[in-house]
Design a protein around this motif. Structure first.
Motif, mmCIF file in Angstrom:
data_model
loop_
_atom_site.group_PDB
_atom_site.id
_atom_site.type_symbol
_atom_site.label_atom_id
_atom_site.label_comp_id
_atom_site.label_asym_id
_atom_site.label_seq_id
_atom_site.Cartn_x
_atom_site.Cartn_y
_atom_site.Cartn_z
ATOM 1 N N ALA A 1 9.754 29.920 47.893
ATOM 2 C CA ALA A 1 9.866 31.383 47.942
ATOM 3 C C ALA A 1 10.893 31.948 46.969
ATOM 4 O O ALA A 1 11.095 33.159 46.930
ATOM 5 N N ASN A 2 11.553 31.112 46.181
ATOM 6 C CA ASN A 2 12.634 31.587 45.304
ATOM 7 C C ASN A 2 12.139 32.636 44.306
ATOM 8 O O ASN A 2 11.057 32.517 43.738
ATOM 9 N N ARG A 3 12.953 33.632 44.096
ATOM 10 C CA ARG A 3 12.677 34.667 43.112
ATOM 11 C C ARG A 3 13.850 34.766 42.143
ATOM 12 O O ARG A 3 15.001 34.723 42.564
ATOM 13 N N SER A 4 13.568 34.908 40.857
ATOM 14 C CA SER A 4 14.629 35.017 39.860
ATOM 15 C C SER A 4 15.458 36.279 40.050
ATOM 16 O O SER A 4 16.579 36.380 39.549
ATOM 17 N N SER A 5 14.913 37.249 40.793
ATOM 18 C CA SER A 5 15.619 38.514 41.019
ATOM 19 C C SER A 5 16.656 38.430 42.130
ATOM 20 O O SER A 5 17.422 39.366 42.336
ATOM 21 N N TRP A 6 16.676 37.308 42.866
ATOM 22 C CA TRP A 6 17.636 37.173 43.963
ATOM 23 C C TRP A 6 19.041 36.987 43.405
ATOM 24 O O TRP A 6 19.325 36.031 42.683
#
Length: 273
Positions: free
Chosen positions: A131-136
């Motif tokens: 679920a990782n997002r670069s925007s986190w």
């Protein structure tokens, strides 16, 4: 001294495990600990290593194998100037302290407890990979002490209880606070050194005199596995890396996340099934 045939069969089984672990480690771009531990657990089971020490032995042996690979990787990244040396200096006590705490926990924890701990941490990491997002982001720079010290100690504890070099955990921490993935990966090689060296010593101490250990073991470190797996994984991993180039970074992360879910499910089944 055990019979030569027993040692030969033990070595052959571990060599096969090394090929599998090396391919998966190369495919997923990790140090191999998260792959080695479940592989060791099943191989040691096939070799009739008692359940009471099987998980402990898997964790300790995995950390021992990470020692030379993490040192080699760290020296390479350091020469390229990609390592955050300030962070590593700040963690020179915190991370080893956490790893030694993990070793102390392992000394008194049951096999069931260690399998459940591994499975729970694996599920958390799987969520991060899938679920990782670069925007986190949590901030534009790393937090100051004591928060940073506590993070380092926590990475040491969790990594020591999983038999891993801490790469996924440190990468997550650094990128959440605005650092590039390239610097995070390079710095993680140094974190691996801070984890694997005290982890090696800690698991020797934790398993000193334990009953039921396989041939040529010192504490929870099996030296046959260490001697075989280091060269085999180094030779085989590039073939897995070639396979990785056929997939995108997101596909690889999701594939590794699914792999961790499967491993966690197997450990949960071994306890409750």
């Amino acid at each position: 001294m055990p019979p030569v045939t027993e040692i030969a069969m033990f070595a052959a089984a571990l060599a096969t495990a090394g090929v599998v672990a090396g391919l998966l480690a190369g495919l997923f771009g990790i140090g191999g600990g998260a792959v080695l531990v479940p592989v060791f657990y099943h191989v040691f089971g096939l070799l009739d290593v008692p359940e009471a020490v099987r998980m402990h032995l898997s964790l300790g042996t995995s950390l021992a194998i990470i020692v030379p690979t993490s040192i080699r990787s760290f020296m390479t990244h350091k020469q390229k100037g990609a390592v955050d040396t300030a962070l590593l200096k700040g963690w020179i006590v915190a991370v080893p302290l956490g790893t030694l705490i993990a070793s102390a926990i392992a000394a008194y924890a049951s096999s069931v407890a260690l399998r459940l701990i591994f499975a729970c941490i694996a599920l958390v990491l799987a969520f991060r990979m899938i679920a990782n997002r670069s925007s986190w982001h949590l901030g534009n720079d790393l937090p100051p002490n004591p928060a940073k010290f506590l993070v380092g100690t926590s990475i040491g504890i969790l990594s020591g209880l999983m038999g891993v070099g801490g790469g996924v955990l440190n990468n997550t921490f650094m990128t959440l606070y605005g650092r590039s993935i390239h610097q995070a990966v390079a710095t993680s090689s140094g974190v691996g050194v801070l984890i694997s060296l005290p982890g090696l010593a800690g698991y020797i101490w934790a398993g000193w005199g334990a009953a039921g250990l396989p041939p040529l073991s010192t504490g929870y470190i099996n030296w046959i596995a260490v001697a075989l797996l280091i060269p085999i994984t180094l030779i085989v991993a590039p073939y897995g890396a070639r396979l990785a180039h056929a997939l995108s970074k997101k596909q690889l992360e999701r594939a590794f996340g699914v792999f961790l879910v499967v491993v966690a499910a197997q450990f949960f089944y071994s306890v409750y099934g």
